[in-house]
Design an enzyme around this catalytic site. Structure first.
Site, PDB file in Angstrom:
ATOM      1  CE  LYS A 152       8.424   4.078   6.330  1.00  0.00           C
ATOM      2  NZ  LYS A 152       7.193   3.374   6.686  1.00  0.00           N
ATOM      3  CG  ASP A 195      -0.371   5.338   9.082  1.00  0.00           C
ATOM      4  OD1 ASP A 195       0.079   4.847  10.134  1.00  0.00           O
ATOM      5  OD2 ASP A 195      -0.061   4.909   7.956  1.00  0.00           O
ATOM      6  CG  ASP A 217       3.319  -1.507   6.837  1.00  0.00           C
ATOM      7  OD1 ASP A 217       4.084  -0.568   6.540  1.00  0.00           O
ATOM      8  OD2 ASP A 217       2.681  -1.557   7.905  1.00  0.00           O
ATOM      9  CD  GLU A 275       3.607   3.836   5.611  1.00  0.00           C
ATOM     10  OE1 GLU A 275       3.266   4.597   6.542  1.00  0.00           O
ATOM     11  OE2 GLU A 275       4.776   3.442   5.450  1.00  0.00           O
TER      12      GLU A 275
END
Length: 599
Positions: free
Chosen positions: A68, A196, A7, A172
């Protein structure tokens, strides 16, 4: 060979592996099961993870976090420009791509976001290898469900630079659903909604889990620029304004002060999860002023109320796209550290009017699911996962530009992947010999409002009046959600195989260079480890001798004790003032100590 699941998070990353019929989340050398997604450059070393984050307050300009949020994006992207206001490090525009500038070993270095992400991935690879006692090459890496084609390509490139063979890029929320469903003997079909909310991105996915371990994604929505970092920034802005009002001084230009305030704000946010009030206390924050501030949970909720409410829009969008109502959802599963915020949970309880599922660890669920998928792809035949089938979807519609800048969709969003779709287009001018095909992703009617993925040309079209030639354009999305396109002139059979060439994506030459650079850093890291081992060896020996002298009783006279204790102290003082010495210097000092300090 074993395959791992990673992850790759905005703020924290996690790695897991399938072993002995179950998933094991792997702790790093600090004993933590998640690792900060931080990379720092000092005058002598490159640091990754905890060590990088811990020194951020004193070296903010060369400590990179949140990479990211840059990966696969253009420099002029509105989101990138907004993020730049909150980052202490420098980001420049290099041919439309955002590049990160740092000072390392007295030189200016420029890194692509993919390189920074690859360093974090390499760290997770190291963590796994230390735990497993063997080399690791194969990995499944997760991305936000709403990552576009460029961002997925960039993440895959980051994996390659880190020396990983990326078996699959998976979403994810889908990974979290795998984690949820593994140990539950689910009977009948169940609709689950994965909410999420992580450190930097937000996703909602609705999945249908059927008997026989079939996980089918029905819809996905989200915001790749919403997460815990944004809540931290609201707290920083509040405390900075509080400081200005109380002391008449603006700290927003003091990068070191802001970095220290950010660290304290993040700590306060976490504290508010279980307490109704939190405080920040920072010694000599700015102009020698010690700062003490307080924040209540109610005020924090008010500061971030619009951001919290913004998360419900993708929830409603996902339900609409899946053609469901909230009553059709059997379970709402919370993933990502930011779902621990009480106000987030109360908003969801109010919206769904049902209990939320918090039984899976929100920090580890995504890596857990990625490890399951890695095991499946590497041929693991355990009865728990041998029949597992994962059906994911395209997050954004894909199409081409037609007359007057209209978006002609070839593949609609939420189409199951892998998928292949062919549509025909035609010429817009009489006797046109060449057609320029522009590929876009997005949901807007006009292509100017969508994201340009690439442009290619189909040549040697037989001359004919406009509208007569028929060109078949085929869009092919693989299991990673990555797109390729081909075009064929129906009258001649002339076919062009198209690789989408996005100007803002790394080309193969750049990737090869970055892999070579990563190898160089790998050698530096090895040398750094050897250097630390040599220092530790010297330090251990000196302190052991010192203790032996103290405990020696009458074996040594007072003069010998005084001399040896002074020699020990001299060696300790040398180590304290030469922390950045080379390995050879520590080894030489150890040899000298062995000769001089014999009890």
């Amino acid at each position: 060979m074993v395959a791992i699941g990673i992850d790759l998070g905005t703020t924290y990353s996690c790695v897991a592996v399938w072993r002995h019929g179950t998933v094991e989340v792997i702790a790093n050398d600090q004993g933590n099961r998640t690792t900060p997604s931080y990379v720092a450059f000092t005058p002598t070393h490159r640091l990754i993870g905890e060590s990088a984050k811990n020194q951020a307050p004193i070296n903010p300009w060369n400590t990179i976090f949140g990479a990211k949020r840059l990966i696969g994006r253009r420099f002029e992207d509105v989101g990138v420009q907004m993020d730049l206001r909150h980052w202490p490090y420098t980001v420049i525009n290099e041919n439309g791509k955002p590049k990160i500038v740092v000072e390392f070993k007295g030189e200016k270095k420029i890194f692509a976001p993919e390189e920074i992400s690859s360093m974090v991935l390499f760290r997770m690879k190291q963590v796994a290898e230390a735990y497993l006692g063997e080399q690791v090459q194969d990995a499944v890496i997760t991305v936000p469900a709403y990552f576009n084609d460029s961002q997925r390509h960039a993440t895959r490139a980051a994996g390659a630079i880190a020396g990983l063979n990326v078996l699959r890029i998976i979403n994810e929320p889908t990974a979290a659903a795998l984690a949820y469903g593994l140990d539950r003997n689910l009977k009948g079909e169940r609709n689950i909604l994965i909410y999420d909310l992580g450190g930097g991105t937000f996703d909602v996915s609705i999945l249908s889990i059927g008997e026989g371990s079939v996980y089918e994604v029905k819809s996905t929505a989200g915001n790749t620029r919403l997460g815990g970092e944004d809540f931290d920034n609201r707290l920083v802005a509040y405390f900075a304004e509080d400081f200005r009002k109380r002391y008449g001084s603006d700290i927003t230009k003091n990068i070191k002060a802001l970095r220290r305030l950010k660290t304290a704000s993040e700590r306060a946010k976490r504290f508010l999860t279980s307490m109704t009030e939190a405080s920040v206390e920072i010694e000599s924050l700015h102009l020698g002023i010690d700062y003490y501030g307080k924040i209540s949970r109610a005020l924090f909720d008010e500061l971030c109320s619009d951001l919290f409410k913004d998360t419900l829009t993708p929830v409603q969008q996902a339900l609409e796209d899946a053609r469901m109502t909230k009553d059709d959802i059997n379970e709402v599963i919370l993933v990502g550290g930011s779902t621990r915020i009480p106000k987030v949970q109360s908003l969801l309880l109010e919206f769904f009017e049902r209990t939320l599922t918090t039984s899976i660890n929100p920090d580890e669920a995504v890596a857990y699911g990625a490890a399951i998928q890695a095991a499946v792809l590497s041929g693991e035949n355990h009865e728990k996962i041998k029949d597992l089938l994962l059906v994911d979807v395209v997050p954004l519609s894909l199409g081409v530009e037609t007359a007057r800048g209209m978006m002609f969709k070839v593949i609609e969003k939420n189409t199951a992947v892998p998928c292949r779709q062919t549509k025909d287009i035609t010429t817009l001018e009489d006797y046109q010999r060449l057609m320029t095909i522009e590929i876009f992703e997005g949901e807007r009617t006009l292509t100017k409002d969508n994201n340009l993925l690439g442009v290619f040309e189909l040549k040697d079209i037989p001359p004919a009046p406009r509208g007569v030639p028929k060109i078949d354009v085929t869009f092919d999305v693989d299991a990673n959600g990555i797109l390729s396109v081909t075009a064929q002139d129906r009258s001649t059979g002339n076919t062009e195989g198209i690789t989408i060439t996005n100007d803002y994506r790394l080309n193969q030459e750049e990737i090869v260079k970055m892999i070579a650079d990563a190898e160089a850093y790998k050698e530096e890291d090895k040398e750094q480890k050897r250097c630390l081992e040599a220092r530790n060896q010297l330090e251990t020996y000196v302190y052991n001798v010192k203790q032996s002298v103290i405990d020696s009783g009458e074996d040594l006279n007072d003069q010998e004790k005084t001399t040896m204790l002074q020699d020990c102290q001299d060696a300790i003082n040398w180590m304290d003032s030469n922390t950045d010495s080379l390995r050879e210097e520590f080894e030489t000092k150890l040899t000298e100590a062995l000769m001089a300090l014999c009890v």
